[in-house]
Design an enzyme around this catalytic site. Structure first.
Site, mmCIF file in Angstrom:
data_model
loop_
_atom_site.group_PDB
_atom_site.id
_atom_site.type_symbol
_atom_site.label_atom_id
_atom_site.label_comp_id
_atom_site.label_asym_id
_atom_site.label_seq_id
_atom_site.Cartn_x
_atom_site.Cartn_y
_atom_site.Cartn_z
ATOM 1 N N SER A 34 0.827 -1.205 0.000
ATOM 2 C CA SER A 34 0.000 0.000 0.000
ATOM 3 C C SER A 34 0.867 1.264 0.000
ATOM 4 C CB SER A 34 -0.953 -0.052 1.198
ATOM 5 O OG SER A 34 -1.946 0.940 1.122
ATOM 6 N N HIS A 83 -7.573 -5.698 0.189
ATOM 7 C CA HIS A 83 -6.335 -4.930 0.348
ATOM 8 C C HIS A 83 -5.314 -5.614 1.254
ATOM 9 C CE1 HIS A 83 -4.182 -1.172 -0.232
ATOM 10 N NE2 HIS A 83 -3.999 -1.026 1.063
#
Length: 466
Positions: free
Chosen positions: A172, A368
């Site tokens: 990320s 994610h």
């Protein structure tokens, strides 16, 4: 006025009492080992699970002092792992030796270095400023992390190990900051065998997270005060483990951020996650991401026209020159990721000049965090990452390397058993409720921490309310 003061004092007292009693729900519903893991530091986790651990301080060019954690294997090839927003070095090991990527790389013969960027719980020091007292400390976004922190970490690892190159894993924000570094300081591309981008974030035009409008509202309402509220503490664990209903609410809040996949997330480990996240960051980092969503560009921080002209010599923030990212890039991304959409990753792929692996996971529900924390990550994600990394450590295809093996087969889930997603309106409403509760308790908790709830003065004031 007295009624209001008494009400506030009663809330303070309630929260203080809550801090002393919430452990009852935890001990009644979760294994003691899980509770303990949520309370340990990165180095303590390594020690508990019989792994060596070291701490190394790093001073950046702009005088921030960072802490890196290492699972040392002297003379072995180094690999650097960099976490995402509100995360820390613990993310690579908190799911345990049978799941964590940090443990996996160590078991496969690597010298594992895990970074902590400025502003998180392990990297709050500065040569001059006090993170708890000086507003001047909190002037950075993830741009400064990419421009200063990541190069400082790379130089430290190479200096300590004697190697000329390392392999890099980012998750990320850890990918965002690498792209910043490699595009603005392109000489660092030569120091990286390959960069494995897990849930890469650069362009954000197709982000699905319903919490972004609420984040914008939070920035407007609370401003710089959120710097302290977003620091590491017990508020997340305390708030989310009061009752089973609150636990479920927080879990849904978590899914609203990363994407919902109940099959890959071990909810028994949620108290461990809550114990380590949020790890702390600057609100400007979040604001910078929100700007990317609005502009649909990957660019530096937008200070508005007049200030942009002063800083950048132009009225708009400049784009990052991604064509200068020449290190081999391996991209790993998921179809149900609310923060790193397939469309945005594919836009990134078209611009990066040296993409050596384009890996979209076939599991439609992966989100994610699943490639980092997922129950199947050891089986379905990590072996491929290791093979690709090793290929480029040895120079890439055609350099006396065997071809990288095909990814482990993974059957797509039966669509008949897929969960029906909530409507955006319901999701936003639930998320807003969770945000309000947690933010409100956070504000009170911040004040309570500044008080001595056992002091005679506090108790005297409280008694006056009855």
């Amino acid at each position: 006025m007295q009624y209001l003061s008494c009400s506030i004092l009663q809330i303070f007292f309630f929260l203080a009492e809550l801090k002393w009693t919430y452990a009852g729900y935890l001990t009644d519903n979760f294994p003691q080992s899980v509770i303990e893991d949520g309370q340990l530091t990165t180095l303590q986790l390594l020690a508990k699970y019989k792994h060596p651990g070291e701490s190394h301080d790093v001073t950046t060019e702009d005088k921030y002092i960072l802490t890196m954690h290492r699972i040392p294997r002297p003379k072995a090839k180094p690999v650097l792992l960099v976490h995402g927003l509100q995360d820390s070095s613990a993310t690579w090991i908190l799911m345990g030796p049978e799941s964590g990527l940090g443990y996996y790389l160590y078991a496969n013969g690597y010298d594992v270095w895990m970074g902590n960027v400025r502003g998180n719980r392990y990297s709050r020091n500065h040569v001059k400023y006090n993170a708890s007292a000086d507003k001047a400390y909190w002037t950075f976004s993830w741009h400064e992390i990419g421009y200063y922190d990541i190069p400082a970490m790379i130089d430290t690892v190479l200096g300590k190990t004697g190697y000329q190159k390392l392999s890099y894993f980012g998750h990320s924000q850890g990918t965002t900051t690498f792209f910043v570094m490699a595009s603005t300081r392109p000489e660092y591309n030569a120091k990286v065998h390959s960069m494995s981008a897990l849930a890469p974030v650069a362009f954000m035009g197709h982000v699905k997270a319903p919490l972004l409008p609420l984040a914008r509202m939070g920035i407007v309402m609370f401003g710089d005060f959120l710097n302290n509220l977003m620091s590491h503490g017990t508020i997340a664990t305390m708030t989310c483990t009061i009752t089973p209903k609150m636990f479920k609410t927080c879990l849904n809040y978590f899914y609203d951020i990363v994407g919902k996949n109940t099959e890959e997330f071990n909810t028994t480990m949620f108290p461990v996650v809550l114990g380590h996240l949020p790890a702390g960051c600057n609100i400007k980092q979040l604001e910078h991401y929100i700007q990317l969503k609005s502009s649909q560009r990957f660019c530096q921080f937008d200070y508005e026209a007049k200030e942009n002209q002063r800083i950048y010599g132009r009225p708009t923030a400049p784009d990052y020159p991604l064509e200068k990212v020449t290190a081999p890039i391996a991209l790993y991304y998921a179809q149900n990721d609310y923060l790193s959409s397939v469309e945005d990753v594919q836009k990134l792929i078209k611009i990066l000049p040296n993409v050596v692996e384009n890996n979209m996971y076939p599991q439609k529900k992966w989100n994610h965090m699943d490639m980092v924390w997922g129950l199947s990550s050891r089986r379905l994600a990590q072996p491929k990452m290791l093979k690709v990394m090793q290929l480029w450590e040895n120079g890439g295809p055609g350099k006396n390397n065997e071809d990288v093996e095909e990814e482990v087969d993974a059957k797509e889930e039966d669509p008949e058993h897929e969960e029906v997603p909530e409507t955006t309106e319901i999701s936003v409403f639930k998320s807003a409720s969770a945000v309000c509760v947690i933010t409100f308790l956070s504000i009170i908790n911040h004040v309570v921490d500044k008080l001595s709830v056992k002091s005679g003065h506090f108790n005297t004031k409280l008694r006056q309310c009855y």
